[in-house]
Design a protein around this motif. Structure first.
Motif, mmCIF file in Angstrom:
data_model
loop_
_atom_site.group_PDB
_atom_site.id
_atom_site.type_symbol
_atom_site.label_atom_id
_atom_site.label_comp_id
_atom_site.label_asym_id
_atom_site.label_seq_id
_atom_site.Cartn_x
_atom_site.Cartn_y
_atom_site.Cartn_z
ATOM 1 N N THR A 236 0.849 -1.181 0.000
ATOM 2 C CA THR A 236 0.000 0.000 0.000
ATOM 3 C C THR A 236 0.891 1.240 0.000
ATOM 4 N N THR B 107 -3.425 4.962 -0.724
ATOM 5 C CA THR B 107 -4.322 5.758 0.089
ATOM 6 C C THR B 107 -3.640 7.065 0.464
ATOM 7 N N THR B 108 -4.438 8.074 0.743
ATOM 8 C CA THR B 108 -3.896 9.309 1.315
ATOM 9 C C THR B 108 -4.014 9.204 2.831
ATOM 10 N N THR B 109 -3.448 10.182 3.525
ATOM 11 C CA THR B 109 -3.586 10.221 4.994
ATOM 12 C C THR B 109 -4.461 11.392 5.424
ATOM 13 N N LYS C 277 -2.098 -1.235 -3.670
ATOM 14 C CA LYS C 277 -3.141 -0.281 -3.326
ATOM 15 C C LYS C 277 -2.501 1.053 -2.975
ATOM 16 N N LEU D 242 1.328 5.235 0.559
ATOM 17 C CA LEU D 242 0.712 6.300 1.349
ATOM 18 C C LEU D 242 1.292 7.638 0.913
#
Length: 396
Positions: free
Chosen positions: A333, A368-370, A366, A335
């Motif tokens: 993942t 995702t942002t934080t 995958k 980030l």
């Protein structure tokens, strides 16, 4: 009689699914090609072995040779194949011509279950008959249909044979037949026995081996791995995780998942700073309980300055296979706020699968942002976390 083996390994194997070509896929801890080469390298009747590979496959080929568990002094340098199997075989034969073997065995790399008894039968058949192919009796009823699907005839299955490799020939006879076909602008024969038939020479069918299966579809790999692991040893599943972070600096790209991604910044790193591959490397090493990326590739060592991170993943996977293990699944993942993963996701999955010798469905990626929180949210850098599932022999 002098005997050479020609291993055909130049195909892409698209029917087996996306990812690394099937001859380089891992099968119970070692590549298919390594298993096939080992059968011929360990046979006392084979004087020389040559492999025909795709021009882009030199690195995975060398990796496969490194997995072979016997001496490789009889293995010749690989030859680049052509745009069809027939052309690839011709290239291999021409590379062998200066050695002038009396007999040549042509074998598909995707048949790793060939055994010494079948190789013996092939050599014997070529000695008695200039062209011979192994065949097994057909157990299903075969129908011949027209374009609409209507049955035209039902051949007598007692006279039908499913043909395998190794196919065995007097060397000069096979080379002459290939050159004749090439001169006639024919290049789509998928079987050397059929080509020799076309050239006007008789072909003998000798007894094949039902266990000598060809790995064509993904289900074949599942069955083959079960066949190898169930009869050899018990495996224990191991799980490891990894995490990596790099700060941004001035630049125009970042490396992610083995792909160069355009960006308005670069990263501060000793190597190429690929956080996805670094995290995956640590996940594999974690599953092995064998330190971390800094243990194996210390930043203080100048040889790793600017190094491509695919070398780190390859090393970790090789350690698993050296211990007789199997990499089952990799998951990572990313980030960050930017760059976006979406446009490059599939290319990265393909690259990771190729580096690690896995099918595409064994690699998950995958992002995702934080939610604007933390250093990644402020756009100060990027990070990746990863997980790896492996199997190791129970007595490891």
């Amino acid at each position: 009689m002098s005997v050479a083996a020609l291993i055909v390994a130049a195909g892409r194997g698209s029917r087996a699914g996306e990812g690394v070509p099937k001859q380089y896929r891992s099968l119970a801890g070692r590549s298919v090609l390594a298993r096939t080469l080992e059968k011929y390298l360990s046979h006392p009747g084979i004087a020389r072995i040559i492999t025909v590979i795709h021009p882009d496959d030199r690195v995975p080929y060398e990796r496969a040779v490194g997995e072979v568990g016997c001496r490789t002094e009889h293995l010749l340098a690989p030859v680049a194949g052509g745009d069809t199997r027939q052309v690839s075989v011709l290239h291999g034969l021409e590379a062998l011509e200066s050695l002038r073997p009396e007999i040549v065995l042509v074998h598909d790399a995707a048949r790793p279950f060939v055994d010494s008894t079948l190789i013996d039968r092939a050599i014997d058949a070529a000695g008695r008959f200039s062209a011979a192919v192994p065949g097994i009796a057909v157990t299903d009823t075969i129908k011949i249909t027209d374009d609409s699907g209507k049955v035209v005839s039902t051949p007598d299955r007692a006279r039908l044979r499913a043909i395998q490799t190794p196919q065995a020939f007097r060397f000069q006879a096979l080379l002459d037949a290939h050159r004749k076909a090439h001169a006639s602008d024919l290049k789509d024969f998928t079987d050397d026995g059929a080509l020799v038939e076309w050239a006007g020479r008789p072909v003998l069918v000798f007894e094949g081996d039902p266990r000598n299966t060809k790995l064509t579809h993904n289900a074949d790999f599942i069955s083959a791995e079960r066949r190898l692991t169930e009869k050899s040893m018990t495996y224990l599943t191991r799980f490891g995780t990894g995490f990596d972070v790099h700060a941004f600096q001035e630049g125009d790209h970042v490396w992610l998942g083995g792909i160069k991604v355009p960006h308005d910044k670069g990263v501060v790193a000793h190597s190429d700073g690929d956080v996805i591959l670094h995290a995956l490397t640590d996940a594999i090493l974690g599953a092995l309980a064998d330190g971390d990326i800094g243990t194996h590739f210390p930043p203080s060592d100048p040889q790793w300055r600017g190094a491509s991170s695919d070398r780190f993943v390859e090393h970790a996977v090789a350690l698993v296979r050296k211990r007789g293990g199997i990499v089952d699944h990799l998951d990572a993942t990313l980030l960050c706020e930017k760059p976006r993963l979406g446009p490059y996701r599939e290319a990265m999955r393909q690259r990771i699968a190729g580096i690690s010798g896995l099918r595409l469905d064994q690699v998950s990626l995958k992002a995702t942002t934080t939610e604007k929180l933390g250093f990644t949210g402020r756009g100060e850098g990027l990070a990746a976390q990863a997980a790896a599932t492996i199997r190791l022999p129970e007595n490891d």
